[in-house]
Enzyme design. Structure first.
Site, mmCIF file in Angstrom:
data_model
loop_
_atom_site.group_PDB
_atom_site.id
_atom_site.type_symbol
_atom_site.label_atom_id
_atom_site.label_comp_id
_atom_site.label_asym_id
_atom_site.label_seq_id
_atom_site.Cartn_x
_atom_site.Cartn_y
_atom_site.Cartn_z
ATOM 1 N N CYS A 272 0.795 -1.240 0.000
ATOM 2 C CA CYS A 272 0.000 0.000 0.000
ATOM 3 C C CYS A 272 0.824 1.285 0.000
ATOM 4 C CB CYS A 272 -0.940 -0.015 1.201
ATOM 5 S SG CYS A 272 -2.142 -1.349 1.111
HETATM 6 N N1 LIG Z 1 -2.802 -5.929 1.999
HETATM 7 C C1 LIG Z 1 -3.247 -4.813 2.528
HETATM 8 O O1 LIG Z 1 -2.900 -4.483 3.659
HETATM 9 C C2 LIG Z 1 -4.207 -3.915 1.787
HETATM 10 C C3 LIG Z 1 -4.893 -2.934 2.506
HETATM 11 C C4 LIG Z 1 -5.787 -2.104 1.841
HETATM 12 C C5 LIG Z 1 -5.975 -2.237 0.467
HETATM 13 N N2 LIG Z 1 -5.276 -3.192 -0.218
HETATM 14 C C6 LIG Z 1 -5.551 -3.299 -1.651
HETATM 15 O O2 LIG Z 1 -6.377 -4.432 -1.871
HETATM 16 C C7 LIG Z 1 -6.059 -5.052 -3.113
HETATM 17 C C8 LIG Z 1 -5.682 -6.515 -2.880
HETATM 18 O O3 LIG Z 1 -4.532 -6.555 -2.060
HETATM 19 P P1 LIG Z 1 -4.080 -7.869 -1.310
HETATM 20 O O4 LIG Z 1 -3.026 -7.445 -0.343
HETATM 21 O O5 LIG Z 1 -5.256 -8.609 -0.799
HETATM 22 O O6 LIG Z 1 -3.423 -8.672 -2.514
HETATM 23 P P2 LIG Z 1 -3.057 -10.241 -2.559
HETATM 24 O O7 LIG Z 1 -2.024 -10.389 -3.596
HETATM 25 O O8 LIG Z 1 -2.807 -10.721 -1.169
HETATM 26 O O9 LIG Z 1 -4.406 -10.915 -3.041
HETATM 27 C C9 LIG Z 1 -4.956 -10.745 -4.308
HETATM 28 C C10 LIG Z 1 -5.427 -12.098 -4.815
HETATM 29 O O10 LIG Z 1 -6.073 -11.901 -6.056
HETATM 30 C C11 LIG Z 1 -5.818 -13.035 -6.874
HETATM 31 N N3 LIG Z 1 -6.116 -12.673 -8.244
HETATM 32 C C12 LIG Z 1 -5.388 -11.934 -9.114
HETATM 33 N N4 LIG Z 1 -6.042 -11.789 -10.273
HETATM 34 C C13 LIG Z 1 -7.211 -12.433 -10.150
HETATM 35 C C14 LIG Z 1 -8.323 -12.638 -10.995
HETATM 36 N N5 LIG Z 1 -8.387 -12.100 -12.228
HETATM 37 N N6 LIG Z 1 -9.341 -13.403 -10.551
HETATM 38 C C15 LIG Z 1 -9.308 -13.941 -9.310
HETATM 39 N N7 LIG Z 1 -8.284 -13.780 -8.459
HETATM 40 C C16 LIG Z 1 -7.257 -13.015 -8.868
HETATM 41 C C17 LIG Z 1 -4.375 -13.373 -6.558
HETATM 42 O O11 LIG Z 1 -4.065 -14.715 -6.889
HETATM 43 C C18 LIG Z 1 -4.334 -13.104 -5.046
HETATM 44 O O12 LIG Z 1 -4.607 -14.282 -4.295
HETATM 45 C C19 LIG Z 1 -4.943 -4.218 -3.717
HETATM 46 O O13 LIG Z 1 -5.491 -3.252 -4.541
HETATM 47 C C20 LIG Z 1 -4.324 -3.528 -2.508
HETATM 48 O O14 LIG Z 1 -3.703 -2.324 -2.836
HETATM 49 C C21 LIG Z 1 -4.417 -4.045 0.418
#
Ligand SMILES: NC(=O)c1ccc[n+]([C@@H]2O[C@H](COP(=O)([O-])OP(=O)(O)OC[C@H]3O[C@@H](n4cnc5c(N)ncnc54)[C@H](O)[C@@H]3O)[C@@H](O)[C@H]2O)c1
Length: 433
Positions: A272
């Site tokens: 982030c």
């Molecule tokens: N991790 C955090 O602390 C956090 C906090 C707030 C916001 N975010 C935002 O949330 C979003 C997700 O982050 P995250 O940390 O959960 O990422 P992550 O990589 O942990 O999880 C994302 C998942 O999506 C899957 N994926 C990718 N493309 C896909 C598709 N087309 N269909 C189905 N699954 C698919 C991946 O395999 C993965 O398991 C990002 O935009 C991030 O910036 C993250």
């Protein structure tokens, strides 16, 4: 159409689908299932799906037993197929939004998920984007893509943006007690999305548009990035002036108004803070505006690993040792305390730089058993006293709470504490940021 969907949500008859079962998607699924909704989890990674089907977690904040609990309800269906969207009433997108190699937003995952939803879109569905992105994504990209179906948002289906505020490793603020901002592309969409989130979250904050909701997230994370950069610069200033930055921050923190404590460190990491402000800067650049605060904060924060390496080099020099051939232990490689996530972790940059200078590198991290830096595989080492005494320096990069810092200091090894985890401990072998 709208009232029907709201009724389904209120009576828990709505079926929810979450696309992307990562750090954001999985805790969300957990809350929906616990509340009583039938919940589909879709991920393109079959390994993650297999883990969940076997009742195992891959996220530090969620225990295996918690996955088993939601599987045993019979209401959680993890899988890789989008076919289940035919049955879904609410679809939430939580896929990655990284930066490309040229540090531009990569929203290809969001668009791939949207394309897949389009294949199954039908009347009466709610779609919410939660992935962090630049203002306009939901309204200008996701909406027209979904409307290729011939259905109209606000009439046939509903579309909103809701930023995720999850703070991995935080024992106090979890999903249900962290207020959630929601903005639809039209008032009807806002109403439906607010109803859905109100069923699992104590306080929902509606805003006037999806764009506002998108911008809220970017303000929050830019605020953090800029303030961390400011305090990092103050730490460098204090080290030049021979002043203890930590004492300065604590004393400044006694001011009851107009000051908020931020702490310096070896750099910023995770999905982030290092990434999100660039989404905003990029969008502004397309509109001929240069977001100077964002660029400067990024420059300072990304220079911190180099600053740490310079300090390590100076500390070794003081004991007559070059970096080349020195035995250096990195304590903590996850990007922050008590989690297993190493994405964008400053520890990786620090290790890479020390490796290039010929250091004999080791690391210890209770949450990260092994990983690869610069093509070399490292495994977390045991912290026995004989090994600790053989080191030239140990550098605390991430302040996990389950590491025996006091014992490490007592071995007499030189310890460089970049996180103030040794606050109050006085010993001649401690060096502080
Ligand atoms: N991790 C955090 O602390 C956090 C906090 C707030 C916001 N975010 C935002 O949330 C979003 C997700 O982050 P995250 O940390 O959960 O990422 P992550 O990589 O942990 O999880 C994302 C998942 O999506 C899957 N994926 C990718 N493309 C896909 C598709 N087309 N269909 C189905 N699954 C698919 C991946 O395999 C993965 O398991 C990002 O935009 C991030 O910036 C993250």
């Amino acid at each position: 159409m709208k009232d029907l969907l709201i009724d389904k949500i209120r009576s828990l008859k709505a079926r929810v689908a979450v696309i992307g079962m990562g750090y954001v998607g999985l805790p969300l699924i957990q809350e929906f299932v616990k509340k009583g909704y039938y919940t589909f989890g879709i991920d393109i990674d079959p390994e993650k799906v297999r883990f969940l089907q076997e009742g195992r977690s891959y996220i530090t904040d969620i225990k295996d037993s918690e996955i088993q609990e939601i599987i045993q309800t019979g209401r959680f269906f993890p899988g890789t197929s989008y076919e289940v969207l035919e049955e879904a009433d609410a679809i939430i997108i939580t896929v990655p939004t990284p930066l490309s190699k040229t540090r531009d937003p990569d929203i290809s995952y969001v668009m791939a998920a949207t394309e897949s939803i389009l294949q199954h879109l039908h009347r009466g569905q709610l779609i919410v984007l939660e992935s962090t992105t630049y203002p306009g994504t939901t309204e200008e990209l996701v909406k027209p893509k979904l409307e290729e179906s011939g259905l109209r948002s606000g009439v046939d289906f509903f579309l909103a943006y809701s930023p995720e505020r999850i703070n991995p490793g935080d024992p106090v603020y979890r999903l249900p007690n962290t207020p959630k901002v929601v903005g639809g592309v039209d008032p009807q969409s806002t109403e439906v999305a607010v109803t859905l989130y109100q069923s699992i979250i104590q306080e929902v904050v509606p805003v006037s548009s999806a764009k506002v909701a998108e911008m809220v997230k970017l303000l929050e994370n830019t605020f953090r990035s800029v303030n961390i950069a400011l305090v990092n610069e103050m730490a460098i200033a204090c080290s030049i002036l021979g002043i203890d930055i930590w004492e300065v921050i604590e004393a400044a923190g006694t001011k009851p108004f107009g000051f908020m404590k931020f702490y310096p460190g070896p750099g910023i990491g995770g999905h982030c803070i290092p990434v999100d402000p660039h989404y905003l800067a990029w969008k502004l650049k397309t509109l001929n505006y240069n977001a100077r605060f964002i660029e400067l904060a990024s420059e300072i924060n990304t220079s911190m690993p180099r600053h740490i390496v310079t300090r390590v080099q100076d500390a070794l020099n003081n004991i007559g040792r070059p970096v080349k051939g020195s035995k250096i232990l990195i304590l903590g490689v996850a990007y922050k305390r008590d989690i297993n996530d190493i994405r964008e972790s400053p520890a990786l940059d620090i290790m890479e730089m020390l490796r290039e200078k010929g250091a004999k590198l080791f690391y210890h991290d209770p949450y990260v058993p092994s990983f690869v830096v610069g093509g070399e595989r490292f495994e977390s080492t045991e912290l026995n006293d004989e090994f600790l005494k053989s080191l030239d320096i140990a550098v605390i990069v991430t302040d996990h709470s389950n590491v025996p810092y006091d014992r490490i200091v007592r071995t007499g090894v030189l310890v460089f504490d970049t996180r103030n985890v040794l606050k109050g401990v006085q010993a001649p072998n401690i060096l502080r940021l």
